[in-house]
Structures are given as structure tokens and as C-alpha cells.
Design an enzyme around this catalytic site. Structure first.
Site, PDB file in Angstrom:
ATOM      1  CG  ASP A 106      41.742  31.838  42.980  1.00 54.87           C
ATOM      2  OD1 ASP A 106      42.697  32.076  42.386  1.00 54.87           O
ATOM      3  OD2 ASP A 106      40.462  32.215  42.546  1.00 54.87           O
ATOM      4  CG  PHE A 126      27.812  43.339  45.029  1.00 54.37           C
ATOM      5  CD1 PHE A 126      27.269  43.566  44.038  1.00 54.37           C
ATOM      6  CD2 PHE A 126      27.002  42.859  46.328  1.00 54.37           C
ATOM      7  CE1 PHE A 126      25.909  43.759  43.840  1.00 54.37           C
ATOM      8  CE2 PHE A 126      25.710  43.090  45.986  1.00 54.37           C
ATOM      9  CZ  PHE A 126      24.985  43.564  44.892  1.00 54.37           C
ATOM     10  CG  ASP A 133      37.308  31.112  36.962  1.00 51.26           C
ATOM     11  OD1 ASP A 133      37.655  30.003  37.462  1.00 51.26           O
ATOM     12  OD2 ASP A 133      37.482  32.262  37.257  1.00 51.26           O
ATOM     13  CD  GLU A 134      39.808  34.912  35.166  1.00 50.77           C
ATOM     14  OE1 GLU A 134      39.314  36.219  34.891  1.00 50.77           O
ATOM     15  OE2 GLU A 134      39.949  34.735  36.532  1.00 50.77           O
ATOM     16  CD1 TRP A 139      32.406  34.078  34.695  1.00 53.91           C
ATOM     17  CD2 TRP A 139      33.614  35.996  34.849  1.00 53.91           C
ATOM     18  NE1 TRP A 139      33.644  33.838  33.928  1.00 53.91           N
ATOM     19  CE2 TRP A 139      34.329  35.048  34.202  1.00 53.91           C
ATOM     20  CE3 TRP A 139      33.909  37.196  34.989  1.00 53.91           C
ATOM     21  CZ2 TRP A 139      35.847  35.341  33.971  1.00 53.91           C
ATOM     22  CZ3 TRP A 139      35.319  37.408  34.761  1.00 53.91           C
ATOM     23  CH2 TRP A 139      36.140  36.265  34.361  1.00 53.91           C
ATOM     24  CG  HIS A 199      41.489  30.873  39.176  1.00 55.76           C
ATOM     25  ND1 HIS A 199      42.001  32.199  39.782  1.00 55.76           N
ATOM     26  CD2 HIS A 199      41.099  30.809  38.152  1.00 55.76           C
ATOM     27  CE1 HIS A 199      41.348  32.874  38.761  1.00 55.76           C
ATOM     28  NE2 HIS A 199      40.968  32.066  37.948  1.00 55.76           N
ATOM     29  CD  GLU A 227      40.760  39.311  43.431  1.00 58.74           C
ATOM     30  OE1 GLU A 227      39.685  39.575  43.916  1.00 58.74           O
ATOM     31  OE2 GLU A 227      41.142  38.569  42.470  1.00 58.74           O
ATOM     32  CD1 TRP A 285      34.548  38.635  41.973  1.00 60.71           C
ATOM     33  CD2 TRP A 285      35.620  36.967  42.584  1.00 60.71           C
ATOM     34  NE1 TRP A 285      33.854  37.493  41.117  1.00 60.71           N
ATOM     35  CE2 TRP A 285      34.655  36.328  41.488  1.00 60.71           C
ATOM     36  CE3 TRP A 285      36.527  35.779  43.053  1.00 60.71           C
ATOM     37  CZ2 TRP A 285      34.537  35.061  41.041  1.00 60.71           C
ATOM     38  CZ3 TRP A 285      36.428  34.432  42.712  1.00 60.71           C
ATOM     39  CH2 TRP A 285      35.323  34.184  41.664  1.00 60.71           C
TER      40      TRP A 285
HETATM   41  C1  ACM Z   1      35.669  34.836  37.716  1.00 61.75           C
HETATM   42  O1  ACM Z   1      35.298  36.263  38.003  1.00 61.75           O
HETATM   43  N1  ACM Z   1      36.888  34.449  37.071  1.00 61.75           N
HETATM   44  C2  ACM Z   1      34.587  33.951  37.716  1.00 61.75           C
END
Ligand code: ACM
Length: 764
Positions: free
Chosen positions: A200, A442, A347-348, A414, A288, A482, A480
Site C-alpha cells: 500500500d 474489524f 480499489d479507491e 466492501w 495505493h 492504520e 486494516w
Molecule cells: C478498501 O477498504 N479500500 C478495500
């Protein structure tokens, strides 16, 4: 599939008929998660000693040794694995008549154990069932002369084939030893797919030999704003302390990071495979990709590498050099990961700069690509052909369907706020894996409802028919990282939610929730033995804001045996030296009471801040003549806080007797104010529970009763107000910032159970 628990013996049956012990007894004796599809309990037990044998054919050799390792931990000695029949044995038998993948049958009698399966995964799941039937001490290597298994007959098979967990090792990194622990716990609960988010913007975590800078440079960073946020939170919660093993000093700088060498990762893949867990690697592109672009700037359309409004600039799908890079990377990935599935992310993606690129304009003209979503799909579809040529299947996040996707790609859903995405994908012929943010992210802070929400989740959207439903192959929870800088924080976030996910996917019997909760109480003991830093169950029935007129009384029932509840009233965090909460604690002045449960080893559960305010009963106001319902004012704009609605332009008004967003509201961001009176039937201390995504604030009389303001995912906050019978000014402000909304108001009075506010109470 139906969960069936039967008692065969007459004595047990009679006990069951008296209604006094059967359910309790069953869950105590068989605290299995996931619960088997069918379980018939008998009487007595099979004794395992160092003289017991495991008898197997070659087909199940790996599983025989997994069982041997398990029993060695409990007996302190290895038992024999034999190919020839033995008198007192656990027999692993190949049975071609069991055709469902991963299914097994297990019969435990006083004389022998027989496990039957067609595939090794079925035998392995039976071994994990045995593991859960053995004393928890086995997990910690507590040795006994003999172990016993209760007499039972089990027929078991999963409802869903994809039972996944995801771990983001990019935003924060996790060691090989943690991955193995994670895999072991997944195996314990019969999960079978581990999706590793390996790359990422914040770090590239897998060695790629052709592009060494990806890890030499891309695996390391100076602390970023997420690290700083964790460091700040660590002052109150040690789980936020960044794991030190991932911090290094280099050239006078403090760097965070790490990566897996290919050899290390092959070891992890083999470890997982022995536990019938498939590791699905994700290399997220075309967005990403900042960590890669930093070292390989040719990957972008214009050589720039920076954050756009929301996301970083993606790699350029219009240059052949991008495809050469991507194919080289995935070729090495496929050499490390034998999985049939390879995840490309997708994604994104901030596609705007593609539109400015001459190369993209030329490619779009040449290929007849209409828009930038189509260009996104061009990249994904071309990569899918490459994956397929290597015998692999491509998985992408659900954005990849926007510009048109090949029906052979697998879609991972998602975006909760795009509810029709999985339906569209299924109608397009795609296979779909469900990972909606609510309830399956989660990394969202768990609360008192999160386990239940996971347990009651149905992976199949209601609008699909039975044939279409077959395209939904299962679900997965995503973690995730972060804001997950440590193994302890990771444990806390996914446990016990993963056990609910496991049973939802394997057994899928919503009606068994109460039994599941009882079995979970037993499973906590196993998690203790495994040193899992699970989130303690919530302290029950607590509010955020309390009021009292003369004296407040606080009593808390411990949700688990062995916990001690401690409190402070001086604003400090409760610790192991804080006083134990008496039953009840009497509160005679306005103050903040902070409470938390502590395990016997001193681990603190969530801290609850209970604000007590002394208040006079509010007197009613006169309204004449009262009309039913509230007046709602709708603002079609984005708000960060509810107060910002005050100066906004009104879009429309409507009348309603329910606190809910009308189905006609389709704007992605908006605000609504509900105003009027609440006419309560008796004097009392009223509690209100406001759940919202995003923010909401409830005012009654001149009081702010519940403050749940700001942009956030669905969360409940609660508060009280002392009201005299009659009408009181009522206002509820709600804002939706984008991304799936929820608005729910419940009340209780003088300690009753929370319930809907009757429509007849609302007046204007
Ligand atoms: C995502 O949460 N960007 C897949």
C-alpha cells in the site's frame, strides 16, 4: 443446514425433559465454535493415554501428525502413528462417500474414535474439533497422564466455502511469528482463507527480486500521521504502543517498517497449507501504489507521486512499461503463493490524472474506451488475462465492476454504501465474496453489538434467488491496520469477533446465538491459555450520561467469572490499584465515574466513562392544540458537525412520527433536524439510546441528552434526562457524511429494557 443436538441416553433425555439442564450441559460439554452441523451426545468417554495409537492411511499422514502434535502437548509424550489396525485407537479413515469438500464424520465411543473424510481438510477440521474438546491446559502444554474425549457422534460440513480473514501488513507490519499465530487461531475456528494485504502507500512488504528497491526503500518510512495518532492514544492504552521490533535506526533516522523475504513467506505459506488455510496475496494496484512509485516513478503517467484529494496518484494503465512491471511482480508473487486466487486490489483509484495524459487519450481512442472507469477496467481485465494464462483467478475490490468487468473475475464487496454492487456483480456472472464494512471491517472499534452483528450477518443479499445465491461463496473480515500498531491491538480487534464470523460461515444458524454466547464464555478460557489479548465482553447495560435527582446508584454485574471491576472518580484511568466497585456505588454529587474490568493477570478491558449529573425533574410545557408528529427539516449538503446545519440552506421540510431517514432520501451527504415535543406518560428518569452513522445529537427541554456528533461509523451513545409527565421540547439533529447511514432512537424508563419511542409521544 440445521444444528441438531441430541441426547440418546434415557437418563439425559429425562433430564432434558425436566427442562433444567440440557442446554447448559450440552454447551458445557461441547463448547464448540463453530458448532457442528449435527451433534449427538452420548454417555461416557474415550480415554487417551501414551498407549493410544493414531491409525491412518497415507492420504491423511499430515493430519495424523497434526493430531499427534496436539496430543503430545497434553500427554507430554508422543503417541504412535500406525498404518495397521490397533485395539485402542483414533482412526483416520478415507471415505469416498463423503462428497462435500472439508466435511467429516466423527464417532467417539468408549472403545475408539473414528474420523471419516474424503479430503484431508475434513480430517484436519475433525482434529481441531478434538482440540476444542480437550482441556484448555493442552494449549499451554499442561501435561496429564490421560486425556478424555466425550462420547459423541458428529456430522459436519461448512455452509460456505470462503471463510476468510484479511490482515493489512502494510500500514503496520506484523512479524512472521505473529502470522503463524494468526493462522493457528484461524485453524482453531475452521477459517480457511488468509488474505494478506501486502502493499500500500505506507509500505511494500514482500521481497520482489526484480525490483529490489520495492522493499529496500519501500518497506521503510519515517513515522507518519497514523503512527503519531497511535503514539497519542498509547498514553491511555498500552495496546497502541507501536511494536518495537519494527522500529530501526538508519542514517541517523528512526524508521518504521519491515518486509517478508520470499523464503520467509514460503515458510508461512507452507505453515498455513498444513492447516488447510490458503494464503491469498494482494498486491494493490493501480491505486495505493505510492511506496512503489517512490522508487519507480516511471509507473505514473506524469512522474508525479503525491496525494490527491482522497487517494494517492495511481500507476498509469496507458504505458506498456506499467504492464511489464505488474506482470513481473505478479510472476514472482505466483512463485511464492500457490493459491488459485490472486488479489489485485483495484480499489479507491483517483483516476483524474489519467484523463490529462496524452498516452491515455491515445489508448482510449485506439481501444474505444469511453471513460476513465473504462480505463480502470481495461487495466484489470488485461491483468486478469495474464493471471488466467498462469492458471490463476483474479480477485478485485468491487470498484472494478464500475467500468465493466469480465465475468470470470471474482469480486470482493466492501462498500456498504453501494448495496447493489454485489447484486450487479452476480447478475454479471461474477463470483462474489462479501466483506462489507459494516459489520465485517474489524478495524472498526468493537462495541456491545459488534459480535451479534457479525453473527447475524447474512452473506447473501435478499434480492438474489436461490440459483444466484450460489455465486456468493462466502465472506471475510478485514483488519486494516492504520490504527493497529501492535499484535495486542490486532488481537483485541479481531477476537472474539472472528469466532462469530466462523460460526456464521460454517454453521450459519442465527437461532443458535444464545448457545454461541455460552460456548464463547468457555472459549475465552482457551484464548487465555493461548495468551490471546481478546476484547473482554462489555460491562452490561451501561450508559454514557446518567442523571439523578437525589442519589445515583451504580452496580455492575461482571460479564465473565474471574474479572474484577475497579473505578475512579478523580478523572484518572482505573488501574489495578484502583478501588473495587462496591455493589452498589452510591453517587451523591455530579461527577465522572470511570470503570473497567480487569483479568486476573491485570489486563484492563475497555474503560467506561460514566458521567453523573444531579438534575431537577424538568417540568412539562403547554402546547395547544397539539398536533401529531415532528417537523423534519432536510438539508442536502455535507456537514462535519450537526451544529453546522444551523446556517445551511433548507432543502425541504416534512412531517414524521418516526426517527428515521425517509426512503426517498438518496443524497450521499445530508442533514435532518427533527423538532417538536415528546409527551411522556409518567414522571421518571428516561434513558435514550441514539445509534447513528454519522453524527446525531438529542436535546430534550434545555438539556443535551445524547451527544453522538461528528462523522463516524454506526455507534450507539446514550444518556438520561429526568422528566415530569407531559410534553417537553424535543430536537434531534442527524448528519450523514457519506458511506451508508443508520439512525435509530430507543428509550427506557426507570431501568426497563430499551424499546422504540412510541409514535404517539411525538407532537408539534
Ligand atoms: C478498501 O477498504 N479500500 C478495500
Amino acid at each position: 443446514m440445521k444444528v441438531i443436538t441430541k441426547y440418546l441416553s434415557l437418563a439425559a433425555l429425562m433430564l432434558a425433559c425436566t427442562g433444567s439442564v440440557s442446554a447448559q450441559e450440552t454447551t458445557a460439554k461441547f463448547p464448540l465454535i463453530p458448532y457442528p452441523a449435527q451433534l449427538t451426545a452420548g454417555e461416557g468417554s474415550f480415554t487417551i493415554t501414551a498407549k493410544t495409537s493414531i491409525v491412518t492411511s497415507n492420504a491423511f499422514n499430515t493430519e495424523a501428525y497434526a493430531l499427534k502434535d496436539l496430543l503430545r502437548k497434553g500427554l507430554g509424550k508422543p503417541i504412535e502413528v500406525s498404518k495397521v489396525k490397533k485395539a485402542h485407537a483414533i482412526n483416520l479413515v478415507y471415505d469416498a462417500s463423503i462428497t462435500t469438500p472439508e466435511a467429516y464424520r466423527m464417532s467417539v465411543t468408549k472403545e475408539q474414535v473414528v474420523i471419516r473424510a474424503k479430503d484431508p481438510a475434513g480430517v484436519f477440521h475433525a482434529v481441531e474439533t478434538i482440540r476444542q474438546l480437550l482441556p484448555v491446559g493442552v494449549e499451554a502444554g499442561v501435561v496429564q497422564k490421560q486425556l478424555s474425549l466425550p462420547v459423541v457422534a458428529i456430522e459436519d460440513a461448512p455452509v460456505y466455502e470462503w471463510r476468510g480473514m484479511h490482515l493489512d501488513v502494510s500500514r503496520h507490519f506484523f512479524s512472521v511469528s505473529y502470522l503463524k499465530k494468526f493462522i493457528d487461531r484461524m485453524a482453531l475456528y475452521k477459517m480457511n482463507k488468509l488474505h494478506l494485504h501486502l502493499t500500500d502507500d505506507q509500505g511494500w512488504r514482500i521481497e520482489i527480486k526484480k525490483y529490489p528497491l520495492l522493499t529496500q526503500a519501500g518497506a521503510w518510512r519515517t513515522f507518519n500521521n497514523q503512527d503519531s495518532a497511535c503514539i497519542k492514544k498509547a498514553k491511555d492504552n498500552p495496546d497502541f504502543v507501536i511494536d518495537k521490533e519494527h522500529i530501526i535506526q538508519k542514517d541517523g533516522k528512526t524508521l518504521y517498517g519491515g518486509f517478508y523475504t520470499q523464503d520467509e513467506m514460503k515458510g508461512v505459506v507452507a505453515y498455513a497449507a498444513a492447516r488447510h488455510i490458503d494464503i491469498v496475496p494482494e498486491i494493490d494496484m493501480p491505486g495505493h501504489m505510492m511506496a512503489a512509485i517512490n522508487s519507480y516513478p516511471f509507473l505514473t503517467c506524469d512522474g508525479e507521486n503525491k496525494w490527491g484529494e482522497l487517494f494517492t496518484k495511481p500507476i498509469c494503465p496507458c504505458n506498456e512499461t506499467t504492464f511489464e512491471f505488474a506482470e513481473n511482480v505478479f510472476t514472482e508473487i505466483m512463485q511464492i503463493f500457490p493459491s488459485k486466487y490472486i488479489h489485485i486490489g483495484g480499489d479507491e483509484v483517483d483516476r483524474t490524472n489519467w484523463g490529462k495524459s496524452e498516452a491515455c487519450k491515445a489508448l482510449m481512442a485506439k481501444e474505444g474506451i469511453k471513460d476513465l472507469a473504462g480505463l480502470h477496467s481495461y487495466f484489470i481485465n488485461r491483468m486478469e488475462k495474464f493471471f488466467n494464462s498462469k492458471g490463476r483467478k483474479l480477485i478485485g475490490w468491487d470498484e472494478v465492476i464500475e467500468g465493466g468487468i469480465s465475468p470470470t473475475a471474482i469480486i470482493m464487496y466492501w462498500r456498504t454504501w453501494v448495496p447493489d454492487a454485489p447484486v450487479k456483480a452476480v447478475k454479471n456472472g461474477n463470483t462474489v465474496i462479501m466483506t462489507p464494512g459494516e459489520p465485517l471491517y474489524f478495524d472498526n472499534q468493537p462495541d456491545q453489538y459488534s459480535v451479534s452483528r457479525v453473527y447475524h450477518f447474512n452473506p447473501v443479499p435478499k434480492v438474489l434467488n436461490a440459483e444466484e445465491a450460489k455465486s456468493i461463496i462466502g465472506a471475510q473480515a478485514n483488519l486494516w491496520s492504520e490504527m493497529i500498531p501492535s499484535e495486542k491491538r490486532a488481537d483485541y480487534m479481531y477476537m472474539p469477533r472472528m469466532t462469530a464470523l466462523s460460526e456464521m460461515l460454517w454453521t450459519h444458524q442465527e437461532s443458535e446465538y444464545d448457545s454461541y454466547l455460552q460456548r464463547l464464555t468457555e472459549q475465552y478460557k482457551r484464548m487465555d491459555a493461548l495468551k490471546i489479548n481478546y476484547r473482554l465482553p462489555d460491562l452490561p447495560n451501561l450508559l454514557n450520561q446518567y442523571v439523578f435527582t437525589k442519589e445515583g446508584k451504580l452496580s455492575i454485574t461482571s460479564p465473565l467469572p474471574g474479572l474484577t471491576i475497579r473505578y475512579t472518580t478523580d478523572g484518572t484511568l482505573p488501574d489495578t490499584k484502583s478501588p473495587v466497585l462496591p455493589s452498589p456505588l452510591t453517587i451523591s454529587k455530579s461527577e465522572l465515574v470511570r470503570v473497567a474490568a480487569f483479568t486476573p493477570t491485570g489486563t484492563r478491558g475497555d474503560v467506561y466513562n460514566l458521567n453523573y449529573t444531579q438534575q431537577q425533574m424538568l417540568g412539562p410545557v403547554k402546547i395547544a392544540p397539539p398536533k401529531p408528529g415532528l417537523t423534519a427539516t432536510y438539508y442536502k449538503a455535507f456537514f462535519k458537525k450537526t451544529a453546522l446545519m444551523q446556517n445551511a440552506k433548507v432543502d425541504s421540510t416534512f412531517s414524521t412520527d418516526k426517527i428515521e431517514v425517509p426512503a426517498t432520501v438518496k443524497a450521499p451527504s445530508f442533514g435532518i433536524t427533527y423538532k417538536g415535543y415528546i409527551d411522556v406518560p409518567t414522571d421518571g428518569i428516561y434513558s435514550f439510546y441514539l445509534t447513528c452513522d454519522d453524527g446525531g445529537v438529542l436535546y430534550i427541554g434545555d438539556k443535551t441528552v445524547v451527544d453522538n456528533d461528528g462523522n463516524h461509523s454506526a455507534q450507539e451513545r446514550s444518556g438520561q434526562v429526568a422528566l415530569k409527565m407531559g410534553a417537553h421540547p424535543f430536537k434531534l439533529d442527524f448528519i450523514e457524511g457519506g458511506g451508508g447511514f443508520k439512525l435509530l432512537l430507543k428509550y427506557s424508563v426507570n431501568g426497563s429494557a430499551p424499546q422504540d419511542v412510541p409514535a404517539s409521544w411525538f407532537k408539534n
